[in-house]
Design an enzyme around this catalytic site. Structure first.
Site, short mmCIF file in Angstrom:
data_model
loop_
_atom_site.label_atom_id
_atom_site.label_comp_id
_atom_site.label_asym_id
_atom_site.label_seq_id
_atom_site.Cartn_x
_atom_site.Cartn_y
_atom_site.Cartn_z
N ASP A 65 0.85 -1.19 0.00
CA ASP A 65 0.00 0.00 0.00
C ASP A 65 0.89 1.24 0.00
OD1 ASP A 65 -2.08 1.78 0.13
OD2 ASP A 65 -2.49 1.46 2.26
N HIS A 108 -2.84 0.87 11.79
CA HIS A 108 -2.59 -0.53 11.44
C HIS A 108 -1.11 -0.71 11.14
CE1 HIS A 108 -3.73 1.81 7.79
NE2 HIS A 108 -2.58 1.34 7.40
N ASP A 175 -5.47 -3.96 12.02
CA ASP A 175 -5.57 -2.80 12.91
C ASP A 175 -4.86 -3.06 14.23
OD1 ASP A 175 -7.20 -1.61 10.99
OD2 ASP A 175 -8.50 -0.72 12.51
N ARG A 203 1.87 14.23 10.04
CA ARG A 203 0.56 14.22 9.42
C ARG A 203 -0.01 12.86 9.87
NH1 ARG A 203 -1.90 10.35 5.90
NH2 ARG A 203 -3.50 11.36 4.67
N ASP A 205 -2.23 9.82 9.95
CA ASP A 205 -3.03 9.10 8.97
C ASP A 205 -4.32 8.58 9.61
OD1 ASP A 205 -3.15 7.88 6.26
OD2 ASP A 205 -3.07 5.99 7.36
N GLU A 247 -5.57 13.72 9.26
CA GLU A 247 -6.44 13.34 8.15
C GLU A 247 -7.77 12.91 8.78
OE1 GLU A 247 -6.73 10.11 4.46
OE2 GLU A 247 -5.79 9.53 6.33
N ASP A 315 -4.18 10.85 -2.72
CA ASP A 315 -5.28 9.89 -2.92
C ASP A 315 -6.16 10.35 -4.08
OD1 ASP A 315 -4.64 8.04 -0.93
OD2 ASP A 315 -5.59 9.26 0.62
#
Ligand code: MG
Length: 550
Positions: A65, A108, A175, A203, A205, A247, A315
């Protein structure tokens, strides 16, 4: 007005620049961007006027990812460099007046993380309770999916563990269990570690997912928001000027909770997804209405808190807050083909292609974002008008390698083309031959040089974030006019979202001194009558910034 306050809360007036080390610049010629390459480009970012770099995850990761699946929170992915390279980079950046923050991804881990490997292998492992297990899929618990195209459930059966585990993102990203005090202690340690070696903040997430305890059977002795408050005060004790930018893609009222109480004791900043989605609708309609509506709905923030505004990010351009009809309206105008859309909720394109390369309109959008209440956040390549590469799957389409020159592999890397970590944008119109840093540095009216000027103007106008804002009523639907007042300073920013030139008039306030009005940015005539009526001409997609003397 107290100008000395501006340095204490530096992030309020910062210009953020988000980049992925992997795709920014390859310094060692192996085809993958790295800290060596990034360090060589710090002067480029300093020249542009960036004051804070936001690094996307650079930690060791199987990269399923794009690095948001971490296997070691205390290290640098060997492909990107060493911890030594990281420290050198942070030091070079600091010397050039640039702070560095990074993604904190602790909702996670990767399934390959040693904690998870230990947890799944043995019910008595000290790490078993670091994750969330269940013999059966619980009746209650989260039921919304972050990636509905890839995942069908938030629970994944693990043969080795003999139980299901909870995952809100991909099933290879279990998670973490934040009800476990040891997990919370570890997150604190991670934050402390990176502050100690130079980061100016994070930042954070997926904050709402991080604080979510649905699906966890254990109880948490501290309320999730109290824990965020604790993390914030820990951060402040370790580094007084450090920032947490969250975020939090929720409705305004819910986002407000993540800033904490009236003293502002949780997140310092939140990315303003609500305003970002209103921008999409306003752009498409060439009507400021959606932005006016969103600004009016925007909750007021504690004194030392701020929004972070952006056009595009790493994104898809999520439009999940629009109605279905509004979303389809935006899709039709900005990404009509199915391959341009994602999850039925967003667009996987960058701005210049969506606006068919219309320079006036592109510049108006960035001027607008820089002029809205909050601090602006750029995504790498936006300053040169880079395009997406739709051949790269999913959200990654906008994460193509940075285009430095018209040379081989866009000057991103000296490696053989087949070794380049991700496909470069192709084609006559958007490929490196047409869009690159080197050419735009030489061309006087390039987007890059314009952006440098925009950043300079924004930095010189702290009223935009320290002052109080108000909408100036104008009759033209395509025009958005905002006023900022900060002690003896006032500013006026006016944008024409329409494709036709427009002229607008409005009354200044009695205390304004018309003769002292300064024209800061944009083109066209303006005048102020004896009765205090200001008349301003705007080009098609025009923008005007003024400073008013009170
Ligand atoms: Mg490399």
């Amino acid at each position: 007005m107290d100008i000395s306050r501006t340095s204490d809360v530096w992030w309020k007036n910062a210009v953020f620049y988000c980049l992925d080390v992997e795709t920014f610049r390859d310094g060692n010629g192996d085809g993958v961007g790295d800290f060596l390459g990034l360090s060589q480009e710090v002067d480029y970012l300093a020249g542009l006027g960036v004051t804070c770099i936001w690094l996307m995850p650079f930690y060791p990761s199987p990269n399923r990812d794009d690095g948001y699946d971490i296997t070691d929170y205390y290290s640098v992915d060997p492909l990107l460099g060493t911890l030594g390279d990281f420290v050198e980079f942070v030091r070079i950046a600091r010397d050039r007046g640039i702070r560095v923050i990074a993604d904190l991804v602790v909702n996670h881990t990767s399934k390959e993380h040693p904690w998870f490997k230990s947890a799944r292998s043995d019910r008595n492992s000290p790490y078993r309770d670091w994750y969330i297990w269940s013999d059966e899929i619980p009746e209650s618990g989260p039921d919304d999916l972050v990636f509905p195209d890839k995942e069908k459930s938030n629970w994944e059966w693990d043969e080795e563990a003999g139980q299901y585990f909870l995952h809100r993102f991909y099933k290879h990203q279990p998670d973490l269990n934040i009800t476990n005090p040891k997990v919370r202690e570890e997150i604190r340690r991670i934050v402390g570690f990176w502050l100690e070696i130079g980061l100016a903040g994070f930042r954070v997430d997926a904050v709402p997912f991080l604080l979510e305890t649905a699906g966890i059977t254990g109880s948490m002795e501290i309320a999730p928001h109290d824990w965020l408050r604790d993390l914030r005060s820990f951060l402040g004790r370790r580094r007084g000027d450090a920032v947490l930018m969250g975020e939090v893609n929720l409705e305004y009222e819910e986002v407000r909770r993540f800033f904490g109480d009236e003293s502002g004791d949780e997140l310092h900043m939140c990315l303003n997804f609500n305003l970002n989605q209103a921008l999409a609708l306003a752009l498409v309609r060439e009507d400021a209405g959606a932005l006016v509506h969103s600004l009016r709905a925007m909750p007021s923030l504690p004194a030392d808190a701020a929004w972070a505004n952006f056009v595009r990010n790493h994104d898809e351009w999520s439009l999940d807050k629009l109605t279905e009809a509004e979303r389809q309206e935006v899709f039709r105008a900005l990404g009509p083909r199915e391959e341009m859309q994602l999850f039925g909720r967003g667009l996987r394109r960058r701005l210049p292609t969506m606006l068919d390369g219309d320079q006036a309109r592109i510049r108006m959008v960035y001027s607008l974002i820089f002029a809205l209440p909050g601090a602006p956040v750029l995504f790498y390549g936006e300053e040169i008008g880079m395009a997406e590469n739709l051949d790269i799957p999913g959200r990654m389409s906008v994460r193509a390698p940075m285009q430095w020159s018209d040379g081989p592999s866009a000057g991103f890397s000296s490696a053989q083309p087949e070794k380049i970590c991700r496909p470069i944008v192709e084609g006559k119109r958007w490929g490196p031959a047409a869009v690159n840093v080197a050419a735009q540095q030489r061309e006087r009216d390039s987007l890059l040089n314009w952006m440098e000027q925009l950043i300079r103007k924004r930095r010189e106008m702290p009223e935009i974030v320290f002052g109080s804002w108000s909408l100036v009523a104008v009759p033209e639907p395509s025009i958005l006019a905002l006023r900022y007042d900060w002690g003896s300073r006032s500013a006026l920013v006016i944008h024409n979202l329409g494709e036709k030139p427009a002229t607008t008039s409005f009354k200044l306030r009695p205390q304004d001194r018309p003769e002292a009005t300064a024209d800061i940015l944009g083109h066209g005539k303006f005048s102020v009558g004896k009765d205090g009526t200001m008349t301003v001409e705007l080009e098609r997609y025009g923008y005007r910034w003024f400073r008013l003397a009170a």
